[in-house]
Each structure stands twice: as structure tokens, then as C-alpha cells.
Design a protein around this motif. Structure first.
Motif, PDB file in Angstrom:
ATOM      1  N   GLU A 171       0.813  -1.216   0.000  1.00  0.00           N
ATOM      2  CA  GLU A 171       0.000   0.000   0.000  1.00  0.00           C
ATOM      3  C   GLU A 171       0.850   1.272   0.000  1.00  0.00           C
ATOM      4  O   GLU A 171       0.358   2.353  -0.304  1.00  0.00           O
ATOM      5  N   THR A 226     -13.526  -2.654  -4.793  1.00  0.00           N
ATOM      6  CA  THR A 226     -13.151  -3.749  -5.681  1.00  0.00           C
ATOM      7  C   THR A 226     -12.626  -4.916  -4.853  1.00  0.00           C
ATOM      8  O   THR A 226     -12.176  -4.730  -3.716  1.00  0.00           O
ATOM      9  N   HIS A 250      -9.722  -6.669  -4.319  1.00  0.00           N
ATOM     10  CA  HIS A 250      -8.326  -6.300  -4.589  1.00  0.00           C
ATOM     11  C   HIS A 250      -7.465  -7.535  -4.844  1.00  0.00           C
ATOM     12  O   HIS A 250      -6.621  -7.531  -5.736  1.00  0.00           O
ATOM     13  N   GLU A 251      -7.697  -8.590  -4.049  1.00  0.00           N
ATOM     14  CA  GLU A 251      -6.922  -9.820  -4.190  1.00  0.00           C
ATOM     15  C   GLU A 251      -7.760 -10.993  -3.699  1.00  0.00           C
ATOM     16  O   GLU A 251      -8.651 -10.838  -2.869  1.00  0.00           O
ATOM     17  N   ARG A 256     -10.780  -3.623  -1.289  1.00  0.00           N
ATOM     18  CA  ARG A 256     -10.201  -2.287  -1.172  1.00  0.00           C
ATOM     19  C   ARG A 256     -11.239  -1.271  -1.589  1.00  0.00           C
ATOM     20  O   ARG A 256     -11.851  -1.402  -2.656  1.00  0.00           O
TER      21      ARG A 256
END
Length: 229
Positions: free
Chosen positions: A39, A186, A188-189, A225
Motif C-alpha cells: 500500500e 473492488t 483487490h486480491e 479495497r
């Protein structure tokens, strides 16, 4: 894309101590910590760790240069997080409270959370005992939904929320809830991890509810995120 997450690797979490009844850092902690490392926290950025548990994420954020506040409702978690900050020689402000009640009227550049998110046969969220660290109602969303709802108030206009939870909790619903609250969110991972002891203990119930299929032997974790829209 979903990747296989390796077993807990050596690193900051491996040196954490935990008092009895406090959540021991596991795959989800390491997964979120890796996202935190990417980040790029600017020096002095205000960081909030909601549901800090052992304080592993809070300590890591402080190591990266953040000015960190950590919150947990459990007294033993507060003590553990303070102890780990001391042992790591990091300055972390640790407060006891129910999510943002301990930091009302404040906002942050980055908000982290690894909340309880495991679907449980009991709809009521535990008020005491170790299960308080993972059980979150029938759909696992008792805490996730509350974090989504308060996110716009605690995340600064140019800030971000990083939230990890199980795919069993419906990542799509998390995105929709954040978007209804005014955030742009979204997945993010994603990562796949072996079932932990809690999920293994309730596999028949999870399969009966249709949350897991027969033969599934790994859990999907997601990091959401979100930023202000």
C-alpha cells in the motif's frame, strides 16, 4: 485471479505473542499484511486497525511509518496488542471499544480490518470466549456489514479501506454495501488457503447450507479495497 496462498511463512506475525482467547495470526493475517506492505504508507499517515486481535497488523503498519491506532472490544486483545507493540518497539495507540466507538469523530488515511467473519450455526454473535474472534452469525457478515456502513465516516477523502474476509461471506454483497454507502470498492486480491480448525469442525453444516460443495477442501479469502467514490 485467485492464487494459492502458502502456509504461514516466517515474518512479523511469527514473533507475535497471544494471550489465551486472542486470535492467533493465521493465513488471513498474512494475506492482509502482504497487501498492507504494497500500500506504500507515507510517513506519518494515520492508520486505524479495527479488531486488532494480537496487534500484528497494527505493528506492521507502524513499522512501515504509519501513526497507528488499534481497536478491539476484547480486553485480552487490547493487552496483547499493547504487549506486541512494546516487544516490537513500535508506537501503537491501542484502545478498547466496539469498532469505531473508541475513535468517534476521527478519520484515517488507511483503515485495516480482519474482523470475525466465519458463518456460524448460532445467529447470535458471541459476547465472550475465543469464538468471539471468528464467529459472525449465520452469514458471517455481522461485523463485515457494520464496517462497510461506517467506512465513509472513518476513511478520509483520499484514503482507503483494506478489509479481508472469507469468500463464504459473499464478496459481492460487501462490494454492493460499500457502494451503497458511497464508496468505490473492488476485490483487490483473492487467495485459496487450507481449511482451518474452525471450518473443519463445521463442514457438514456449511455443506448443508450450500456454502461449501462436497469435495471442496480450501477456503477462498478476499481482500476488499475501497475508496470514496
Amino acid at each position: 485471479m485467485t492464487v494459492d496462498l502458502p502456509l504461514l511463512a516466517p515474518g512479523p506475525t511469527a514473533r507475535m505473542v497471544t494471550l489465551p482467547g486472542v486470535y492467533v495470526p493465521q493465513h488471513d493475517t498474512r494475506f492482509l499484511m502482504a497487501a498492507l506492505d504494497r500500500e506504500r504508507i507515507r510517513p506519518g499517515a494515520d492508520v486505524l486497525d479495527l479488531g486488532t486481535g494480537s496487534g500484528a497488523l497494527a505493528v506492521r503498519a507502524a513499522q512501515l511509518g504509519g501513526r497507528v491506532t488499534a481497536v478491539d472490544i476484547a480486553r485480552r486483545a487490547v493487552l496483547t496488542a499493547r504487549l506486541n507493540a512494546f516487544l516490537s518497539r513500535q508506537r501503537v495507540t491501542v484502545r478498547r471499544g466496539d469498532l469505531t466507538t473508541a475513535v468517534s469523530h476521527r478519520s484515517y488515511d488507511l483503515v485495516l480490518s480482519n474482523p470475525p467473519y466465519v458463518p456460524a450455526p448460532d445467529a447470535a454473535v458471541p459476547r465472550h470466549g475465543p469464538a468471539r474472534a471468528w464467529d459472525a452469525g449465520h452469514d458471517g457478515r455481522a461485523l463485515v456489514d457494520r464496517i462497510c456502513d461506517v467506512a465513509p465516516r472513518v476513511v478520509r477523502p483520499q484514503g482507503a479501506l483494506l478489509l479481508v474476509h472469507s469468500g463464504l461471506c459473499d464478496a459481492g454483497e460487501t462490494l454492493r454495501r460499500l457502494e451503497r454507502a458511497g464508496m468505490r470498492a473492488t476485490v483487490h486480491e483473492r487467495a485459496l488457503v487450507p481449511f482451518g480448525p474452525v471450518l473443519r469442525s463445521r463442514l457438514p453444516w456449511l455443506r448443508e447450507r450450500g456454502l461449501l460443495g462436497v469435495g471442496e477442501d480450501r477456503e477462498e479469502l478476499v481482500i476488499i479495497r475501497a475508496e470514496h467514490a
